[in-house]
Design a protein around this motif. Sequence first.
Motif, mmCIF file in Angstrom:
data_model
loop_
_atom_site.group_PDB
_atom_site.id
_atom_site.type_symbol
_atom_site.label_atom_id
_atom_site.label_comp_id
_atom_site.label_asym_id
_atom_site.label_seq_id
_atom_site.Cartn_x
_atom_site.Cartn_y
_atom_site.Cartn_z
ATOM 1 N N ALA A 58 0.947 -1.268 0.106
ATOM 2 C CA ALA A 58 0.119 -0.084 0.107
ATOM 3 C C ALA A 58 0.870 1.094 -0.058
ATOM 4 N N THR A 59 1.905 1.105 0.736
ATOM 5 C CA THR A 59 2.891 2.511 0.873
ATOM 6 C C THR A 59 4.030 2.465 0.317
ATOM 7 N N GLY A 60 4.682 1.377 -0.057
ATOM 8 C CA GLY A 60 6.031 1.133 -0.689
ATOM 9 C C GLY A 60 6.930 1.088 0.460
ATOM 10 N N TYR A 61 6.583 1.325 1.474
ATOM 11 C CA TYR A 61 7.666 0.908 2.862
ATOM 12 C C TYR A 61 7.222 -0.289 3.470
ATOM 13 N N PRO A 62 8.380 -0.831 4.091
ATOM 14 C CA PRO A 62 8.107 -2.187 4.944
ATOM 15 C C PRO A 62 7.731 -1.588 6.190
ATOM 16 N N CYS A 63 6.797 -2.603 6.713
ATOM 17 C CA CYS A 63 6.506 -2.363 8.273
ATOM 18 C C CYS A 63 7.405 -2.810 9.236
ATOM 19 N N PRO A 64 7.482 -2.295 10.323
ATOM 20 C CA PRO A 64 8.701 -2.457 11.365
ATOM 21 C C PRO A 64 8.616 -4.141 11.674
ATOM 22 N N SER A 65 7.879 -4.934 11.210
ATOM 23 C CA SER A 65 7.830 -6.289 11.404
ATOM 24 C C SER A 65 8.296 -7.259 10.157
ATOM 25 N N CYS A 66 8.398 -6.575 9.158
ATOM 26 C CA CYS A 66 8.695 -7.064 7.865
ATOM 27 C C CYS A 66 9.953 -7.970 7.766
ATOM 28 N N GLY A 67 9.912 -9.184 7.310
ATOM 29 C CA GLY A 67 10.955 -9.912 7.491
ATOM 30 C C GLY A 67 11.098 -10.908 8.541
ATOM 31 N N THR A 68 10.074 -10.865 9.433
ATOM 32 C CA THR A 68 9.937 -11.511 10.576
ATOM 33 C C THR A 68 9.843 -13.102 10.466
ATOM 34 N N THR A 69 8.857 -13.378 9.379
ATOM 35 C CA THR A 69 8.646 -14.740 8.912
ATOM 36 C C THR A 69 9.972 -15.139 8.157
ATOM 37 N N ARG A 70 10.525 -14.389 7.479
ATOM 38 C CA ARG A 70 11.901 -15.047 6.888
ATOM 39 C C ARG A 70 12.720 -15.326 7.759
ATOM 40 N N ALA A 71 12.966 -14.196 8.772
ATOM 41 C CA ALA A 71 13.832 -14.676 9.941
ATOM 42 C C ALA A 71 13.479 -15.885 10.851
ATOM 43 N N ILE A 72 12.367 -16.304 10.883
ATOM 44 C CA ILE A 72 12.091 -17.455 11.470
ATOM 45 C C ILE A 72 12.439 -18.726 10.884
ATOM 46 N N GLN A 73 12.160 -18.446 9.508
ATOM 47 C CA GLN A 73 12.442 -19.555 8.522
ATOM 48 C C GLN A 73 14.098 -19.759 8.452
ATOM 49 N N LEU A 74 14.853 -18.812 8.853
ATOM 50 C CA LEU A 74 16.219 -18.894 8.927
ATOM 51 C C LEU A 74 16.668 -19.482 10.000
ATOM 52 N N LEU A 75 15.943 -19.223 11.232
ATOM 53 C CA LEU A 75 16.232 -19.839 12.310
ATOM 54 C C LEU A 75 16.083 -21.482 12.283
ATOM 55 N N ILE A 76 14.811 -21.693 11.695
ATOM 56 C CA ILE A 76 14.802 -23.134 11.476
ATOM 57 C C ILE A 76 15.813 -23.901 10.712
ATOM 58 N N LYS A 77 16.421 -23.221 9.661
ATOM 59 C CA LYS A 77 17.496 -23.775 9.050
ATOM 60 C C LYS A 77 18.986 -23.602 9.943
ATOM 61 N N ASN A 78 18.989 -23.123 11.018
ATOM 62 C CA ASN A 78 19.780 -22.961 11.988
ATOM 63 C C ASN A 78 20.878 -21.892 11.406
ATOM 64 N N ASN A 79 20.392 -20.883 10.793
ATOM 65 C CA ASN A 79 21.189 -19.693 10.248
ATOM 66 C C ASN A 79 20.750 -18.428 11.143
ATOM 67 N N TRP A 80 21.382 -18.634 12.312
ATOM 68 C CA TRP A 80 21.279 -17.577 13.685
ATOM 69 C C TRP A 80 21.607 -16.264 12.887
ATOM 70 N N MET A 81 22.756 -16.040 12.347
ATOM 71 C CA MET A 81 22.956 -14.708 12.045
ATOM 72 C C MET A 81 22.509 -13.919 10.788
ATOM 73 N N ALA A 82 22.092 -14.692 9.938
ATOM 74 C CA ALA A 82 21.338 -14.323 8.639
ATOM 75 C C ALA A 82 19.890 -13.854 9.464
ATOM 76 N N SER A 83 19.409 -14.778 10.136
ATOM 77 C CA SER A 83 17.935 -14.418 11.108
ATOM 78 C C SER A 83 17.962 -13.271 11.551
ATOM 79 N N LEU A 84 19.075 -12.952 12.459
ATOM 80 C CA LEU A 84 19.293 -11.583 13.139
ATOM 81 C C LEU A 84 19.398 -10.481 12.291
ATOM 82 N N GLN A 85 20.072 -10.495 11.202
ATOM 83 C CA GLN A 85 20.202 -9.400 9.994
ATOM 84 C C GLN A 85 19.067 -9.180 9.460
ATOM 85 N N MET A 86 18.108 -10.407 9.090
ATOM 86 C CA MET A 86 16.827 -10.300 8.414
ATOM 87 C C MET A 86 16.049 -9.417 9.313
#
Length: 98
Positions: free
Chosen positions: A5-33
């Motif tokens: 709607a706005t072209g800008y990400p919300c503060p929680s954008c990327g949370t789902t992808r961060a959890i997916q990275l955690l499940i894949k045991n990629n903690w640093m990438a998750s934290l950065q996401m």
Amino acid sequence: MIKNATGYPCPSCGTTRAIQLLIKNNWMASLQMNPFGIVVAILMVVLPLWIVLDTITKKETFFKSYKKAEAVIRTKWLAIFLIILVLLNWIWNLKKGL
């Protein structure tokens, strides 16, 4: 939805992808996401288990703890701190171009 709607990400954008990275045991990438991903993942594991345990033992420890946490979060200094964290996370998302 907000980004569409706005072209800008919300503060929680990327949370789902961060959890997916955690499940894949990629903690640093998750934290950065999105650092919220780690917090959400922990809550998604702990809270349902806690509720089930309360149901089995017929106690209300979760509800009582929730009420205490709600009261603490409503204190002005902590609410301001948490709002600042959310704003910093939003700035982080904007800077990364999520």
